[in-house]
Scaffold this active site. Sequence first.
Site: not given
Length: 283
Positions: A223-225, A129, A42, A195, A127, A167
Amino acid sequence: MEVKLAKTAGFCFGVKRAVETVYEQAAQPEQLPIYTFGPIIHNEEVTADLEKKGVRIIHSEEELRKLEKGTLIIRSHGVGEHIYKMAEEQNLHLVDATCPFVKKIHKIVKEASDKGDYIIIIGSKEHPEVQGICGWCHGEYCVISTEEEIRALSIPKEKKVTVVSQTTFNLVKFKYLVAVLEKICYNLYIVNTICNATSERQVEAKQIATEVDSMIVIGGKTSSNTQKLYEICKEECKNTYYIQTAKDLETVQLEGDVIGITAGASTPKNIIEEVQANVRFKF
Ligand code: F3S
């Protein structure tokens, strides 16, 4: 003036590997046209750069069905088993850049469900993933992220249940939900597949934020992170700034002699280096 750059800033191992894979493929003209199933990361700068090199993003199975030739690259999030079959049926050259940690989850759920286990995936249904992991479950499965969802389950008590996690799921919440599950299922096999790349990045950012006068967090607007990193740093250092590129430094009022820098998981190394180099001109 001192600049403290987080060692864990930017791409994790799986994303770095996936982005490098796309650049390697794009450097080989015989592989064109190249498609990635969803954006490889992203980050608009990276996807725009890749587009110039002939890499297109496809967003759905309908789009995939229309492809007649070329290379299909699976990004680090992974996809369900049927996407591999579709690519094969359409004679596409498939390059799998699924993160090995995600691949491991695919293997666990596939083998367990082949043996008849019920699969519980702890994570967010939306999500990609998680959607990919669902696509490797050959029998009954469900995705849960709350205690209420666990209480609503009706799995026969004697059934063997295999539990995995997205993860990037929060470890504390995972442990809590597993404790709830242990009360209602008697035959549980739990695999913690979280992870630690995300949590390591957050722990380091928090530590650096306590040691500096101003803190810079670099990452895409959506970006949420990166947003999470910003919140963590802001709690420790009130002079924390969220920027996208080195250009945004013009709008930032840095204070003090010690400056910290970290970056979200989809921020390329060149952007981090540019910010690091330009911070010095602010003084
Ligand atoms: Fe990254 Fe793979 Fe972990 S994509 S966050 S290293 S699971």
